[in-house]
Scaffold this motif. Structure first.
Motif, PDB file in Angstrom:
ATOM      1  N   GLU A 169      71.922  61.785  37.505  1.00  0.00           N
ATOM      2  CA  GLU A 169      71.052  60.654  37.168  1.00  0.00           C
ATOM      3  C   GLU A 169      71.840  59.350  37.158  1.00  0.00           C
ATOM      4  OE1 GLU A 169      67.801  62.994  34.369  1.00  0.00           O
ATOM      5  OE2 GLU A 169      69.648  62.238  33.522  1.00  0.00           O
ATOM      6  N   MET A 170      73.075  59.426  36.664  1.00  0.00           N
ATOM      7  CA  MET A 170      73.923  58.230  36.630  1.00  0.00           C
ATOM      8  C   MET A 170      74.192  57.718  38.045  1.00  0.00           C
ATOM      9  SD  MET A 170      75.386  55.859  35.111  1.00  0.00           S
ATOM     10  CE  MET A 170      75.594  56.095  33.367  1.00  0.00           C
ATOM     11  N   LYS A 171      74.419  58.662  38.992  1.00  0.00           N
ATOM     12  CA  LYS A 171      74.653  58.256  40.385  1.00  0.00           C
ATOM     13  C   LYS A 171      73.429  57.529  40.923  1.00  0.00           C
ATOM     14  CE  LYS A 171      77.809  61.922  41.771  1.00  0.00           C
ATOM     15  NZ  LYS A 171      77.772  63.285  42.256  1.00  0.00           N
ATOM     16  N   GLY A 172      72.229  58.100  40.622  1.00  0.00           N
ATOM     17  CA  GLY A 172      70.974  57.492  41.059  1.00  0.00           C
ATOM     18  C   GLY A 172      70.809  56.103  40.472  1.00  0.00           C
ATOM     19  N   LEU A 173      71.193  55.972  39.200  1.00  0.00           N
ATOM     20  CA  LEU A 173      71.056  54.685  38.508  1.00  0.00           C
ATOM     21  C   LEU A 173      71.983  53.646  39.138  1.00  0.00           C
ATOM     22  CD1 LEU A 173      69.564  53.472  36.049  1.00  0.00           C
ATOM     23  CD2 LEU A 173      71.565  54.009  34.678  1.00  0.00           C
ATOM     24  N   ILE A 174      73.191  54.074  39.475  1.00  0.00           N
ATOM     25  CA  ILE A 174      74.161  53.151  40.076  1.00  0.00           C
ATOM     26  C   ILE A 174      73.637  52.639  41.431  1.00  0.00           C
ATOM     27  CG2 ILE A 174      76.477  53.012  41.123  1.00  0.00           C
ATOM     28  CD1 ILE A 174      77.380  54.833  38.724  1.00  0.00           C
ATOM     29  N   VAL A 175      73.055  53.560  42.228  1.00  0.00           N
ATOM     30  CA  VAL A 175      72.493  53.160  43.536  1.00  0.00           C
ATOM     31  C   VAL A 175      71.388  52.126  43.324  1.00  0.00           C
ATOM     32  CG1 VAL A 175      71.150  53.970  45.522  1.00  0.00           C
ATOM     33  CG2 VAL A 175      73.099  55.323  44.698  1.00  0.00           C
ATOM     34  N   LEU A 176      70.532  52.402  42.315  1.00  0.00           N
ATOM     35  CA  LEU A 176      69.415  51.494  42.029  1.00  0.00           C
ATOM     36  C   LEU A 176      69.936  50.120  41.590  1.00  0.00           C
ATOM     37  CD1 LEU A 176      66.360  51.959  42.120  1.00  0.00           C
ATOM     38  CD2 LEU A 176      66.413  52.375  39.659  1.00  0.00           C
ATOM     39  N   ILE A 177      70.946  50.149  40.723  1.00  0.00           N
ATOM     40  CA  ILE A 177      71.504  48.890  40.220  1.00  0.00           C
ATOM     41  C   ILE A 177      72.120  48.089  41.370  1.00  0.00           C
ATOM     42  CG2 ILE A 177      73.375  47.923  38.799  1.00  0.00           C
ATOM     43  CD1 ILE A 177      72.693  50.141  36.726  1.00  0.00           C
ATOM     44  N   GLN A 178      72.818  48.802  42.281  1.00  0.00           N
ATOM     45  CA  GLN A 178      73.428  48.100  43.426  1.00  0.00           C
ATOM     46  C   GLN A 178      72.347  47.457  44.292  1.00  0.00           C
ATOM     47  OE1 GLN A 178      75.758  51.336  44.886  1.00  0.00           O
ATOM     48  NE2 GLN A 178      77.618  50.681  43.826  1.00  0.00           N
ATOM     49  N   LYS A 179      71.230  48.188  44.429  1.00  0.00           N
ATOM     50  CA  LYS A 179      70.109  47.676  45.215  1.00  0.00           C
ATOM     51  C   LYS A 179      69.567  46.392  44.576  1.00  0.00           C
ATOM     52  CE  LYS A 179      67.374  50.961  47.202  1.00  0.00           C
ATOM     53  NZ  LYS A 179      66.272  51.950  47.262  1.00  0.00           N
ATOM     54  N   PHE A 180      69.405  46.443  43.254  1.00  0.00           N
ATOM     55  CA  PHE A 180      68.891  45.275  42.530  1.00  0.00           C
ATOM     56  C   PHE A 180      69.867  44.103  42.617  1.00  0.00           C
ATOM     57  CE2 PHE A 180      66.334  48.225  39.589  1.00  0.00           C
ATOM     58  CZ  PHE A 180      65.174  48.034  40.327  1.00  0.00           C
ATOM     59  N   GLN A 181      71.163  44.437  42.530  1.00  0.00           N
ATOM     60  CA  GLN A 181      72.151  43.353  42.503  1.00  0.00           C
ATOM     61  C   GLN A 181      72.162  42.575  43.813  1.00  0.00           C
ATOM     62  OE1 GLN A 181      75.473  45.616  41.046  1.00  0.00           O
ATOM     63  NE2 GLN A 181      75.465  44.549  39.078  1.00  0.00           N
ATOM     64  N   ALA A 182      71.752  43.265  44.893  1.00  0.00           N
ATOM     65  CA  ALA A 182      71.698  42.573  46.178  1.00  0.00           C
ATOM     66  C   ALA A 182      70.617  41.473  46.144  1.00  0.00           C
ATOM     67  CB  ALA A 182      71.390  43.577  47.284  1.00  0.00           C
ATOM     68  N   VAL A 183      69.564  41.717  45.351  1.00  0.00           N
ATOM     69  CA  VAL A 183      68.454  40.760  45.286  1.00  0.00           C
ATOM     70  C   VAL A 183      68.618  39.811  44.097  1.00  0.00           C
ATOM     71  CG1 VAL A 183      65.933  40.550  45.241  1.00  0.00           C
ATOM     72  CG2 VAL A 183      66.983  42.581  46.242  1.00  0.00           C
ATOM     73  N   TYR A 184      69.139  40.360  42.986  1.00  0.00           N
ATOM     74  CA  TYR A 184      69.322  39.553  41.774  1.00  0.00           C
ATOM     75  C   TYR A 184      70.814  39.498  41.454  1.00  0.00           C
ATOM     76  CZ  TYR A 184      64.375  40.759  41.040  1.00  0.00           C
ATOM     77  OH  TYR A 184      63.032  40.943  41.173  1.00  0.00           O
ATOM     78  N   PRO A 185      71.549  38.550  42.042  1.00  0.00           N
ATOM     79  CA  PRO A 185      72.994  38.505  41.811  1.00  0.00           C
ATOM     80  C   PRO A 185      73.349  38.333  40.330  1.00  0.00           C
ATOM     81  CG  PRO A 185      72.270  36.799  43.383  1.00  0.00           C
ATOM     82  CD  PRO A 185      71.038  37.495  42.907  1.00  0.00           C
ATOM     83  N   ASP A 186      72.404  37.799  39.537  1.00  0.00           N
ATOM     84  CA  ASP A 186      72.681  37.594  38.105  1.00  0.00           C
ATOM     85  C   ASP A 186      72.633  38.895  37.320  1.00  0.00           C
ATOM     86  OD1 ASP A 186      72.826  34.948  38.588  1.00  0.00           O
ATOM     87  OD2 ASP A 186      70.831  34.439  37.806  1.00  0.00           O
ATOM     88  N   PHE A 187      72.043  39.931  37.911  1.00  0.00           N
ATOM     89  CA  PHE A 187      71.875  41.198  37.198  1.00  0.00           C
ATOM     90  C   PHE A 187      73.209  41.927  37.107  1.00  0.00           C
ATOM     91  CE2 PHE A 187      70.650  45.826  37.369  1.00  0.00           C
ATOM     92  CZ  PHE A 187      70.185  45.897  36.068  1.00  0.00           C
ATOM     93  N   LYS A 188      73.689  42.118  35.884  1.00  0.00           N
ATOM     94  CA  LYS A 188      75.021  42.717  35.688  1.00  0.00           C
ATOM     95  C   LYS A 188      74.942  44.185  35.267  1.00  0.00           C
ATOM     96  CE  LYS A 188      77.132  38.676  36.228  1.00  0.00           C
ATOM     97  NZ  LYS A 188      76.679  38.271  37.550  1.00  0.00           N
ATOM     98  N   GLY A 189      73.740  44.765  35.307  1.00  0.00           N
ATOM     99  CA  GLY A 189      73.575  46.145  34.831  1.00  0.00           C
ATOM    100  C   GLY A 189      72.720  46.158  33.580  1.00  0.00           C
TER     101      GLY A 189
END
Ligand code: NAP
Length: 265
Positions: free
Chosen positions: A209-229
């Motif tokens: 689940e953590m791996k899945g979450l990291i992929v999702l966070i990376q995806k979001f960070q591409a769109v929201y550079p301010d998102f730090k996790g």
């Protein structure tokens, strides 16, 4: 002396609501939980003595009505009702819709469990406490939703997973809209509020689940550079409280993020 009822307050964001609200001794703070012992032990450990805890299961209407009766002995009216509890399906999190092929019974079971709490349970909760909200001064009902229920976000950010959770929470939003229309004339404000991505499950999720979450966070960070996790429960509740306090009757039925807009992260 505002009064708050948090439904689903045993842990995570619900408990954080109790913790933060209890810091102001002029607040009347009430938590509705399925099991009192664990949360009472946590309150004792945190030296919090000004929170009332009553039993209530969102999947059990009678228990919520009983809880509302208990609450009526503590406060004449409820200013803020926050329906926070949710059925969070672990099985569903990593599956795309077509991956339920051959898993028909599992899909149905997850849907029913999720609907029972996140839709029917929300209606039970609101109806049980509505008479007390009507007697309150502030008259605000918040149901905790998720940005995952925003269809545009799902398409824009390419998120096929969490089918059950996202679909059912979208239905939760419709419940909020229906109440908003019904209760606007009484001056009662309804809000579907996403708390952000919050690390309430810290240390409790599997490696996969953590791996899945990291992929999702990376995806979001591409769109929201301010998102730090993920943010902390404390940060989320501070932000949620600001949005709830700021919302007006004109905005009733809104579906907003912890930022008070449609930016979910
Ligand atoms: N954390 C996030 O990133 C995130 C993001 C978007 C939305 N949300 C939403 O935020 C809310 C809180 O989530 P969380 O992260 O704090 O989750 P959590 O730590 O898993 O807590 C879930 C809470 O819901 C309660 N609950 C579950 N079923 C219930 C029932 N039948 N009756 C009463 N209470 C019940 C649990 O009580 P028990 O201890 O009895 O199980 C627990 O207190 C949920 O509505 C969730 O969908 C969270």
């Amino acid at each position: 002396m505002p009064s708050y009822v948090i439904v689903g307050a045993s842990r995570g964001l619900g408990y954080e609501w109790l913790r933060q609200l209890s810091k102001d001794s002029s607040n009347t703070v009430i938590g509705i939980v399925r099991s009192v012992d664990k949360v009472q032990a946590q309150l004792d450990a945190d030296s919090i003595s000004n929170v009332h805890i009553f039993v209530g299961d969102m999947a059990d209407n009678a228990s919520l009505e009983k809880a509302a009766l208990e609450v009526s002995k503590v406060t004449q009216g409820v200013d803020y009702l926050i329906v926070n509890g949710a059925y969070l399906s672990q099985k569903d999190a990593s599956l795309n819709p077509s991956e339920f092929t051959g898993r028909a019974a599992e899909l149905r079971e997850e849907m029913i469990n999720s609907l029972d709490v996140n839709v029917v349970g929300v209606i039970y909760s609101v109806n049980a406490f509505l008479p007390l909200v009507r007697k309150g001064t502030v008259k605000k009902i918040t149901v905790i939703s998720t940005g995952m229920a925003d269809t545009e976000m799902v398409v824009q950010h390419d998120i096929p997973g969490a089918l059950v959770y996202a679909s059912v929470k979208a239905a939760t939003n419709m419940v909020v809209a229906k109440y908003a229309v019904e209760l606007k004339g009484e001056g009662i404000v309804l809000l579907a509020l996403s708390p952000g991505v919050v690390n309430t499950q810290e240390g409790m999720i599997s490696e996969e689940e953590m791996k899945g979450l990291i992929v999702l966070i990376q995806k979001f960070q591409a769109v929201y550079p301010d998102f730090k996790g993920p943010i902390t429960p404390a940060e989320s509740v501070v932000a949620q409280k600001k949005v709830i306090e700021g919302i007006t009757l004109e905005q009733t039925g809104s579906f907003l993020s912890h930022k008070g807009n449609k930016v979910w992260l």
